[in-house]
Design an enzyme around this catalytic site. Structure first.
Site, PDB file in Angstrom:
ATOM      1  N   TYR A 112      -3.009  13.161  -9.086  1.00 43.91           N
ATOM      2  CA  TYR A 112      -1.993  12.154  -8.588  1.00 43.91           C
ATOM      3  C   TYR A 112      -0.646  12.593  -8.073  1.00 43.91           C
ATOM      4  O   TYR A 112      -0.276  11.886  -6.892  1.00 43.91           O
ATOM      5  CB  TYR A 112      -1.664  11.391 -10.126  1.00 43.91           C
ATOM      6  N   GLU A 119       1.529  10.709   0.148  1.00 42.61           N
ATOM      7  CA  GLU A 119       1.964   9.454   0.552  1.00 42.61           C
ATOM      8  C   GLU A 119       3.817   9.491   1.006  1.00 42.61           C
ATOM      9  O   GLU A 119       4.077   8.865   1.930  1.00 42.61           O
ATOM     10  CB  GLU A 119       2.094   8.444  -0.662  1.00 42.61           C
TER      11      GLU A 119
END
Length: 188
Positions: A112, A119
């Site tokens: 994650y 991102e």
């Protein structure tokens, strides 16, 4: 299928991942309907963040499509989903092996953060292009800020929103991998 450049490969993957990510909204609906115990807020946050990143940034801004951060983000997403969906399917059938449960609630610890950094890096790299092209000006004409300002605000909020999701996953991990007995639950 033969790809001559990274861009060709990325465009092909981006379209398919975009379709699958859009369809992932069903996870939010499952939360709203109570089909899954997680509720709808955290799936909505994840779906919204990924969908915005993919459809509004990566697909629209050619200048960031060559970045290795796009590939890193896609690989991180895929690694999570390759574990998560078989886990859900086998759990529904009541035959999920313990190793898959362990992977589901452990692999996210490393994957994650990698996906989120990818991102955020792509969003940061896109800022000059968004400003130069005045991207999505028509959509933001009715509000008091531009898409550029919106993405800057998202970049500021992203770590905090992501941290909530990340801590929630740790809470889920603890409850799934180390369940307490009924006596322990009553004592608290």
């Amino acid at each position: 299928m033969k790809f001559d450049t990274w861009i060709d490969f990325n465009c092909c993957c981006c379209c398919e991942i975009g379709l699958l990510q859009t369809l992932a909204f069903i996870e939010v609906i499952h939360g709203v309907l109570g089909i899954v115990p997680s509720g709808f807020l955290f799936p909505l946050m994840q779906w919204g963040g990924r969908t915005h990143f993919l459809l509004a940034i990566v697909r629209k801004i050619y200048e960031v499509q060559e970045s290795p951060a796009v590939l890193i983000t896609f690989v991180a997403w895929c690694c999570i989903e390759i574990i998560r969906y078989p886990f859900y399917a086998l759990s529904c059938l009541g035959s999920c092996p313990p190793f898959l449960t362990y992977l589901r609630y452990t692999v996210f610890i490393v994957i994650y953060p990698i996906g989120v950094v990818g991102e955020m890096w792509i969003m940061y790299q896109s800022l000059p292009v968004i400003l130069e092209k005045n991207l999505y000006a028509d959509y933001f004409a009715a509000v008091l800020f531009s898409y550029y300002t919106f993405v800057k605000a998202v970049l500021i909020c992203y770590p905090f929103l992501w941290l909530q999701l990340y801590l929630y996953l740790f809470k889920q991990r603890r409850s799934k991998l180390y369940p307490r007995s009924e006596k322990e639950k009553k004592r608290k």
